[in-house]
Design an enzyme around this catalytic site. Sequence first.
Site, PDB file in Angstrom:
ATOM      1  N   ASP A   1       0.822  -1.215   0.000  1.00 43.96           N
ATOM      2  CA  ASP A   1       0.000   0.000   0.000  1.00 43.96           C
ATOM      3  C   ASP A   1       0.853   1.261   0.000  1.00 43.96           C
ATOM      4  OD1 ASP A   1       0.979  -0.069   2.595  1.00 43.96           O
ATOM      5  OD2 ASP A   1      -0.969   0.010   3.581  1.00 43.96           O
ATOM      6  N   GLU A   2       2.180   1.116   0.232  1.00 45.69           N
ATOM      7  CA  GLU A   2       3.037   2.311   0.278  1.00 45.69           C
ATOM      8  C   GLU A   2       3.127   3.003  -1.072  1.00 45.69           C
ATOM      9  OE1 GLU A   2       6.680   2.209   2.374  1.00 45.69           O
ATOM     10  OE2 GLU A   2       5.970   0.764   3.838  1.00 45.69           O
TER      11      GLU A   2
HETATM   12  O1  DAU Z   1       2.526  -0.936   4.263  1.00 48.35           O
HETATM   13  C1  DAU Z   1       3.219  -2.054   3.951  1.00 48.35           C
HETATM   14  C2  DAU Z   1       4.666  -1.892   4.293  1.00 48.35           C
HETATM   15  O2  DAU Z   1       4.827  -2.040   5.672  1.00 48.35           O
HETATM   16  C3  DAU Z   1       5.520  -2.896   3.538  1.00 48.35           C
HETATM   17  O3  DAU Z   1       5.434  -2.648   2.169  1.00 48.35           O
HETATM   18  C4  DAU Z   1       6.971  -2.796   3.984  1.00 48.35           C
HETATM   19  O4  DAU Z   1       7.746  -3.760   3.344  1.00 48.35           O
HETATM   20  C5  DAU Z   1       7.019  -2.995   5.469  1.00 48.35           C
HETATM   21  O5  DAU Z   1       8.354  -2.884   5.916  1.00 48.35           O
HETATM   22  C6  DAU Z   1       6.133  -1.976   6.179  1.00 48.35           C
HETATM   23  O6  DAU Z   1       6.690  -0.673   6.100  1.00 48.35           O
HETATM   24  P1  DAU Z   1       6.821   0.261   7.391  1.00 48.35           P
HETATM   25  O7  DAU Z   1       7.864   1.270   7.139  1.00 48.35           O
HETATM   26  O8  DAU Z   1       5.478   0.730   7.832  1.00 48.35           O
HETATM   27  O9  DAU Z   1       7.324  -0.864   8.476  1.00 48.35           O
HETATM   28  P2  DAU Z   1       8.363  -0.782   9.680  1.00 48.35           P
HETATM   29  O10 DAU Z   1       8.153  -2.012  10.487  1.00 48.35           O
HETATM   30  O11 DAU Z   1       9.736  -0.478   9.229  1.00 48.35           O
HETATM   31  O12 DAU Z   1       7.845   0.456  10.520  1.00 48.35           O
HETATM   32  C7  DAU Z   1       6.531   0.518  11.023  1.00 48.35           C
HETATM   33  C8  DAU Z   1       6.360   1.856  11.717  1.00 48.35           C
HETATM   34  O13 DAU Z   1       7.152   1.861  12.899  1.00 48.35           O
HETATM   35  C9  DAU Z   1       6.837   3.020  10.898  1.00 48.35           C
HETATM   36  O14 DAU Z   1       5.986   4.133  11.147  1.00 48.35           O
HETATM   37  C10 DAU Z   1       8.236   3.319  11.435  1.00 48.35           C
HETATM   38  C11 DAU Z   1       8.122   2.929  12.883  1.00 48.35           C
HETATM   39  N1  DAU Z   1       9.330   2.382  13.539  1.00 48.35           N
HETATM   40  C12 DAU Z   1      10.025   1.399  12.906  1.00 48.35           C
HETATM   41  C13 DAU Z   1      11.145   0.845  13.499  1.00 48.35           C
HETATM   42  C14 DAU Z   1      11.951  -0.234  12.797  1.00 48.35           C
HETATM   43  C15 DAU Z   1       9.686   2.833  14.798  1.00 48.35           C
HETATM   44  O15 DAU Z   1       9.006   3.723  15.386  1.00 48.35           O
HETATM   45  N2  DAU Z   1      10.794   2.276  15.393  1.00 48.35           N
HETATM   46  C16 DAU Z   1      11.550   1.322  14.800  1.00 48.35           C
HETATM   47  O16 DAU Z   1      12.574   0.873  15.389  1.00 48.35           O
END
Ligand code: DAU
Length: 354
Positions: A134-135
Site C-alpha cells: 500500500d506504500e
Molecule cells: O505498508 C506495507 C509496508 O509495511 C511494507 O510494504 C513494507 O515492506 C514494510 O516494511 C512496512 O513498512 P513500514 O515502514 O510501515 O514498516 P516498519 O516495520 O519499518 O515500521 C513501522 C512503523 O514503525 C513506521 O511508522 C516506522 C516505525 N518504527 C520502525 C522501526 C523499525 C519505529 O518507530 N521504530 C523502529 O525501530
Amino acid sequence: MIILLTGGCGFIGSAVIRHLMNKTKHSIINIDCMTYAASVESTAKFLKDSRYKHEQTNINDLNSLKKIFQKYSPDAVMHLAAESHVDRSIDGPGAFIETNIIGTYNLLEASREYWSNLEHPQKDNFKFHHISTDEVFGHLELNESPFNKNTPYNPRSPYSASKASSDHLVRAWRDTYGLPTFITNTTNNYGPWHFPEKLIPLITLNAIHGKELPVYGDGANIRDWLFVEDHAEALVKAIEYGEPGDTYTIGARQPRTNLQVVEAICDILDEIQPTPEGTRRQLIRYVADRPGHDFRYEIDPTYAEQKLGWKAKHNFEAGIRKTIQWYLDNRMWWQKILDQRYAGQRLGGKNNVR
Ligand code: DAU
C-alpha cells in the site's frame, strides 16, 4: 496448479508456501536467492515433499529463470521477491532498484516468453500475480479515506518508489503484450518468521531482552496491521480466483499508532513474563524520526473481500499475542540472526543515530 513463486524464503513468501502446502494440493517452485532476510528454516520441513522445490536463483539471472520455466512448466507465477525495508532503502537504494525494478522486469520477460509459447488451455488459464504494498499510494492524513484500488500512486521513499515502478511494469506488460497479470497491494504484515529489522519483531526482541524500545518521532504514525497468515490466505485466494487486469487492496481494518503497538507488546510480555524491574513501558524511547516518514497507511479491503471471498480472521490483539508467543518459543531461530546477521542497530539515515 504448479505455482512458480519468488521470494518463498522471505517472511510473507514462506507464509504463502506453508499455506499452499498445508491447505491446498498445489505444487510450488520456490525461486529464492537467499538474501540476508531469507530464512531456510521457515520452509525446511517441505524440502523432502515432491510438491515443493527450491531453486536458489536470483530473479536478475534471466537465463536461469528461462530454464526454470522450461523445466517445471508452471501454471501461474506469484512474485513476492523484493527488498522491503524502508530504512534500508534510505541507506542504500541501489539494491531496491536492482531487485524490485530490474528483477521484476526480468521475471516479466521470462514469463512472457514462456507464456507466448504455451498451448491452449494452459495459455488461457496462466496468471502472473504481483504482490505489492500500500506504500505505493503514498500516505494519508487523519481525515482521509483509506486507500482503495483506484487511489492514485504517490510513493515517497526509495522502497515505495521501486515497488510503484514494478507495479507499472506489471500493468504495462498486460496492456502491451497481453500477459495476464494482476496486482495485490497490502498493508503492514506481522507474525511468525518476521526478520527483526521491522517494528514489531524488533520491539518484541528488545523488550524480551530489557533493551530500549525505539519509537520514531512522537509515535503517532499509524499503520494498518494484517496477520501474515491471513495475508497468505488472501494471496492464495487471489491466485485461484483473481482476474487478470484487476487490483485487490488487502487489509484487516486494524489501524494502530506505533505507540499503541509498542505499548501492546510491552503489556503482553509483562503479563506472560513479568520482570522484577516492572513494566516494560519504561523502556520506550522517542528517537529521531525516519526521513520522509509516511504518516498513515490504511486499506479499504471491501472489494477484495467481495471478489475473493476472503476476510482477515485476526484482529490486532489476537494476532500480536500469537506473534509474541511465537518469538518466545523460537529463540533458536532469532538468536542466530541477532548473532550473525542483524543485531538491532538503528537503520535509515546516518544522522538518525540513537
Ligand atoms: O505498508 C506495507 C509496508 O509495511 C511494507 O510494504 C513494507 O515492506 C514494510 O516494511 C512496512 O513498512 P513500514 O515502514 O510501515 O514498516 P516498519 O516495520 O519499518 O515500521 C513501522 C512503523 O514503525 C513506521 O511508522 C516506522 C516505525 N518504527 C520502525 C522501526 C523499525 C519505529 O518507530 N521504530 C523502529 O525501530
